[in-house]
Write an enzyme that holds these catalytic residues in place. Sequence first.
Site, PDB file in Angstrom:
ATOM      1  CG  ASN A   9      -1.756   1.216   1.358  1.00 56.74           C
ATOM      2  OD1 ASN A   9      -1.784   2.050   0.443  1.00 56.74           O
ATOM      3  ND2 ASN A   9      -2.468   1.351   2.462  1.00 56.74           N
ATOM      4  CE  LYS A  11      -0.350   3.370   4.724  1.00 52.05           C
ATOM      5  NZ  LYS A  11      -0.283   3.539   6.170  1.00 52.05           N
ATOM      6  CG  HIS A  95      -5.945   1.988   5.397  1.00 51.34           C
ATOM      7  ND1 HIS A  95      -5.521   2.955   6.289  1.00 51.34           N
ATOM      8  CD2 HIS A  95      -4.891   1.154   5.223  1.00 51.34           C
ATOM      9  CE1 HIS A  95      -4.266   2.711   6.614  1.00 51.34           C
ATOM     10  NE2 HIS A  95      -3.856   1.628   5.988  1.00 51.34           N
ATOM     11  CD  GLU A  97      -3.100   5.650   6.689  1.00 50.87           C
ATOM     12  OE1 GLU A  97      -3.129   5.618   5.437  1.00 50.87           O
ATOM     13  OE2 GLU A  97      -2.137   5.214   7.345  1.00 50.87           O
ATOM     14  CD  GLU A 167      -3.392  -2.139   7.543  1.00 50.79           C
ATOM     15  OE1 GLU A 167      -2.328  -2.408   6.964  1.00 50.79           O
ATOM     16  OE2 GLU A 167      -3.982  -1.060   7.385  1.00 50.79           O
ATOM     17  N   GLY A 173       2.474   2.907  10.836  1.00 55.50           N
ATOM     18  CA  GLY A 173       3.395   4.031  10.666  1.00 55.50           C
ATOM     19  C   GLY A 173       4.132   4.428  11.929  1.00 55.50           C
ATOM     20  CB  SER A 213       5.296  -1.119  12.191  1.00 58.65           C
ATOM     21  OG  SER A 213       4.908   0.233  12.412  1.00 58.65           O
TER      22      SER A 213
HETATM   23  P1  13P Z   1       2.971   0.906   7.750  1.00 53.06           P
HETATM   24  O1  13P Z   1       3.519  -0.371   7.169  1.00 53.06           O
HETATM   25  O2  13P Z   1       3.655   2.127   7.219  1.00 53.06           O
HETATM   26  O3  13P Z   1       2.884   0.849   9.240  1.00 53.06           O
HETATM   27  O4  13P Z   1       1.454   1.026   7.212  1.00 53.06           O
HETATM   28  C1  13P Z   1       0.625  -0.057   7.333  1.00 53.06           C
HETATM   29  C2  13P Z   1      -0.590   0.202   6.542  1.00 53.06           C
HETATM   30  O5  13P Z   1      -1.376   1.067   6.866  1.00 53.06           O
HETATM   31  C3  13P Z   1      -0.805  -0.613   5.338  1.00 53.06           C
HETATM   32  O6  13P Z   1      -2.087  -0.454   4.839  1.00 53.06           O
END
Ligand code: 13P
Length: 262
Positions: A9, A11, A95, A97, A167, A173, A213
């Site tokens: 992903n 992003k 997600h 976010e 997640e 992150g 992470s």
């Molecule tokens: P990170 O791997 O940067 O923690 O993000 C995970 C994520 O949100 C994948 O969709």
Amino acid sequence: MRTPLVVANWKMNGTLAGARGLTAGVLDGLRRPRGVEVVLCPPFTALHVVGELLSGSPIALGAQNCHWESAGAFTGEISPAMLVELGCRYVVLGHSERRKEFGESDEHINRKMHAVLAAGMTPILCVGETAEERRQGLTFATVEGQLRAGLAGLRNAAIGACILAYEPVWAIGTGVNATPAQAAEVHAYLRGRLAEVASKEVAQRVRVLYGGSVKPDNAGALTAEPDIDGALVGGASLNAQGFVTIVKKATHKGVTVLRGDS
Ligand code: 13P
């Protein structure tokens, strides 16, 4: 046996040139993956160029979101049909976010699940608790609520075609991943609820990925857990070499990812 799946992903990152370079790097590192499936989810603007580069390769294309309607007056949105036209086979939905920053509700996400499946693509439904919810002992209740709401109204066959991703919000992150034991506990719980919502057989078939992470140095231990069927990788997927290492670590034991020319 469920084939592990590793999803990148990206992003909201990268230029077209960057997307081309990253895709080329992943393709170079994973010419003939065996015992693992790989999906790249670039931003909408890069889907076309990344799709062209992936065409004819075993690596699939995915999107990070979509709308539930097929067309119409929805300024700024992208429909499932548009994604299919670009060669997308997967769509990340729900997600954290999107839930937090863009106010996506369980109902929105459920509509998207139906629309993505109707368009013939595979939804990757994300669920996960915040740090506060975990502190309050609400981890299972939170993920169960998101799971049941996301899958509402879907028949067993459709649920069997979905992918889940656990997640934990506190792990995204932050550099603080869930431990393999913490993740495995929630994955097993989710599989148990899947058996209730659909059937035992469907629950055994659906892949449940871990995200939050994931890095080259923890991917092996996380995906070695029997109920963790791969990874949804954010930050670490922006580095081709690191992502390739994660894919190799997630590959079923006894199967090698062959690099074409070595
Ligand atoms: P990170 O791997 O940067 O923690 O993000 C995970 C994520 O949100 C994948 O969709």
